[in-house]
Design a protein around this motif. Structure first.
Motif, PDB file in Angstrom:
ATOM      1  N   PHE A 118       0.853  -1.186   0.000  1.00  0.00           N
ATOM      2  CA  PHE A 118       0.000   0.000   0.000  1.00  0.00           C
ATOM      3  C   PHE A 118       0.885   1.230   0.000  1.00  0.00           C
ATOM      4  CE2 PHE A 118      -3.863  -2.193   0.543  1.00  0.00           C
ATOM      5  CZ  PHE A 118      -4.918  -1.289   0.606  1.00  0.00           C
ATOM      6  N   LEU A 119       0.432   2.255  -0.684  1.00  0.00           N
ATOM      7  CA  LEU A 119       1.061   3.559  -0.607  1.00  0.00           C
ATOM      8  C   LEU A 119       0.177   4.465   0.230  1.00  0.00           C
ATOM      9  CD1 LEU A 119       2.167   4.068  -4.325  1.00  0.00           C
ATOM     10  CD2 LEU A 119       3.572   3.312  -2.398  1.00  0.00           C
ATOM     11  N   THR A 120       0.779   5.500   0.750  1.00  0.00           N
ATOM     12  CA  THR A 120       0.011   6.577   1.358  1.00  0.00           C
ATOM     13  C   THR A 120       0.647   7.882   0.895  1.00  0.00           C
ATOM     14  OG1 THR A 120      -0.949   7.424   3.418  1.00  0.00           O
ATOM     15  CG2 THR A 120       1.286   6.514   3.546  1.00  0.00           C
ATOM     16  N   ASP A 121       0.232   8.993   1.452  1.00  0.00           N
ATOM     17  CA  ASP A 121       0.712  10.265   0.905  1.00  0.00           C
ATOM     18  C   ASP A 121       2.036  10.677   1.530  1.00  0.00           C
ATOM     19  OD1 ASP A 121      -0.499  12.884   2.854  1.00  0.00           O
ATOM     20  OD2 ASP A 121      -0.936  10.793   3.307  1.00  0.00           O
ATOM     21  N   ALA A 122       2.388  11.940   1.403  1.00  0.00           N
ATOM     22  CA  ALA A 122       3.699  12.428   1.827  1.00  0.00           C
ATOM     23  C   ALA A 122       3.547  13.445   2.957  1.00  0.00           C
ATOM     24  CB  ALA A 122       4.427  13.025   0.621  1.00  0.00           C
ATOM     25  N   GLY A 123       4.410  14.445   2.957  1.00  0.00           N
ATOM     26  CA  GLY A 123       4.333  15.480   3.987  1.00  0.00           C
ATOM     27  C   GLY A 123       3.326  16.533   3.587  1.00  0.00           C
ATOM     28  N   ILE A 137       7.064  -4.734   6.064  1.00  0.00           N
ATOM     29  CA  ILE A 137       6.789  -3.306   5.889  1.00  0.00           C
ATOM     30  C   ILE A 137       6.193  -3.117   4.499  1.00  0.00           C
ATOM     31  CG2 ILE A 137       7.782  -0.988   5.747  1.00  0.00           C
ATOM     32  CD1 ILE A 137       9.847  -1.830   7.809  1.00  0.00           C
ATOM     33  N   LYS A 138       4.874  -3.022   4.446  1.00  0.00           N
ATOM     34  CA  LYS A 138       4.155  -2.967   3.178  1.00  0.00           C
ATOM     35  C   LYS A 138       3.508  -1.614   2.916  1.00  0.00           C
ATOM     36  CE  LYS A 138       3.053  -7.931   3.168  1.00  0.00           C
ATOM     37  NZ  LYS A 138       3.925  -8.237   2.023  1.00  0.00           N
ATOM     38  N   ILE A 139       3.527  -0.709   3.914  1.00  0.00           N
ATOM     39  CA  ILE A 139       2.883   0.597   3.772  1.00  0.00           C
ATOM     40  C   ILE A 139       3.970   1.651   3.660  1.00  0.00           C
ATOM     41  CG2 ILE A 139       1.309   2.257   4.820  1.00  0.00           C
ATOM     42  CD1 ILE A 139       0.243  -0.221   6.464  1.00  0.00           C
ATOM     43  N   LEU A 140       4.005   2.353   2.535  1.00  0.00           N
ATOM     44  CA  LEU A 140       5.083   3.285   2.251  1.00  0.00           C
ATOM     45  C   LEU A 140       4.523   4.650   1.884  1.00  0.00           C
ATOM     46  CD1 LEU A 140       7.196   0.893   0.010  1.00  0.00           C
ATOM     47  CD2 LEU A 140       7.634   1.462   2.405  1.00  0.00           C
ATOM     48  N   GLY A 141       5.084   5.671   2.480  1.00  0.00           N
ATOM     49  CA  GLY A 141       4.694   7.040   2.189  1.00  0.00           C
ATOM     50  C   GLY A 141       5.794   7.973   2.642  1.00  0.00           C
ATOM     51  N   GLY A 142       5.439   9.204   2.947  1.00  0.00           N
ATOM     52  CA  GLY A 142       6.444  10.157   3.385  1.00  0.00           C
ATOM     53  C   GLY A 142       5.920  11.049   4.487  1.00  0.00           C
ATOM     54  N   CYS A 143       6.829  11.849   5.039  1.00  0.00           N
ATOM     55  CA  CYS A 143       6.444  12.805   6.075  1.00  0.00           C
ATOM     56  C   CYS A 143       7.119  14.137   5.741  1.00  0.00           C
ATOM     57  CB  CYS A 143       6.812  12.258   7.462  1.00  0.00           C
ATOM     58  SG  CYS A 143       5.832  12.973   8.824  1.00  0.00           S
ATOM     59  N   CYS A 144       7.573  14.866   6.728  1.00  0.00           N
ATOM     60  CA  CYS A 144       8.046  16.240   6.521  1.00  0.00           C
ATOM     61  C   CYS A 144       9.110  16.334   5.421  1.00  0.00           C
ATOM     62  CB  CYS A 144       8.610  16.790   7.822  1.00  0.00           C
ATOM     63  SG  CYS A 144       7.389  16.983   9.127  1.00  0.00           S
TER      64      CYS A 144
END
Length: 310
Positions: free
Chosen positions: A13-18, A286-293
């Motif tokens: 799964f992907l998610t969004d970023a910062g 670890i299957k969920i990847l996205g970003g933060c700040c």
């Protein structure tokens, strides 16, 4: 949605970023108190959110993964109403609108891939500094209101993002259990791999699981660079198997250094992607990847292309 039915437990799964740093630095839209919930007060802000999320929806379609849409409610719990110049009722309405926007995006996309709508709950105080640490009972009582609003609005699950301390994470997990909602707990760590309180990540996860009968569906790490926490994860350890997602910062800087910056440190997307590939190679759960700040669609695209190709 019951934890056992969450599709991100079984496939990439992907998610969004910062979100906040992207909106503020890349798109030039002011966010009072770093609160993206305020975007829903204007047509311009709402359009910016739709444009932001649409990029990740297209990426997930192209990479044939699932997608977690995280609501713009990280800084929208009751204490933030007054600083944002809102009544409690107005803040509740914006929380509901944040979920409604994501539901509309999902419905309009008619996507063949699964899209999970997550109600995002941030720490009561600062995301870098634990400040006054509540007891679990106080944290449960405090976060229950926003959590209930998000669940009632139609969120598929809850995500406690950038948790700086164990008692607040326990309280949020108990809140979710009281509501019958699935929840992911995402801790942040300093450059030494420890929580801002000094607790080791392994001890924090063990403490939450012990206090909640392992209620969280899974754990994540966010708002830290992979070099800050990769060495803290133990291959083959039961607690590490509970870590299913990473939303890393673009920058190698510490929280204190990031807090003092006036310009965005976007880091190196190619290097960040390679570090994620190495991390996922060692820890395939670890299957969920996205970003933060500091990250945006460009970083998450590089991460997705590197890790999913592997």
């Amino acid at each position: 949605m019951a934890a056992a039915m969450l599709p991100q437990l079984d496939r990439p799964f992907l998610t969004d970023a910062g979100l906040e740093t992207d909106i503020l630095f890349n798109r030039g839209i002011d966010l009072p108190h770093f609160a993206s919930i305020t975007l829903l007060q204007t047509d311009e802000g709402r359009q910016a959110l739709e444009d932001y999320f649409s990029g990740f929806m297209e990426l997930a379609r192209r990479m044939d993964t699932g997608l977690i849409l995280e609501s713009a409610t990280w800084r929208a719990s009751p204490d933030w109403a007054e600083p944002l110049g809102l009544s409690p009722e107005e803040l509740d309405a914006l929380n509901r609108e944040a979920i409604s926007l994501l539901i509309c995006l999902r419905e309009n996309a008619s996507a063949a891939y699964p899209i999970i709508i997550s109600g995002c709950i941030g720490p009561r105080g600062d995301g870098y500094d634990p400040g006054r640490i509540m007891k679990p009972e106080e944290a449960e009582a405090y976060h229950f209101h926003q959590a209930r609003v998000l669940v009632d609005a139609g969120a598929d699950m809850l995500s406690a993002i950038t948790m700086t301390n164990v008692p607040e994470a326990i309280g949020l997990a108990r809140t979710a259990r009281k509501l019958g909602a699935s929840v992911a707990i995402s801790f942040t760590v300093e450059t030494d791999g420890r929580l801002p309180t000094g607790d080791e990540l392994r001890d924090a996860i063990a403490a939450v699981d012990e206090s909640t009968e392992a209620y969280p569906a899974y754990y994540m790490i966010n708002c830290a660079h992979p070099t800050h926490f990769a060495s803290s994860l133990d291959e083959g350890a039961a607690w590490t198997a509970r870590v299913r997602g990473v939303r890393a910062n673009a920058s190698r800087c510490s929280h204190a250094e990031l807090d003092a910056m006036t310009e965005l440190d976007k880091g190196d997307p190619v290097e960040l992607a390679e570090l994620h590939r190495q991390l996922q190679e060692a820890f395939p759960q670890i299957k969920i990847l996205g970003g933060c700040c500091g990250t945006d669609l460009r970083h998450v695209t590089a991460i997705a292309e590197s890790c999913l190709s592997y």
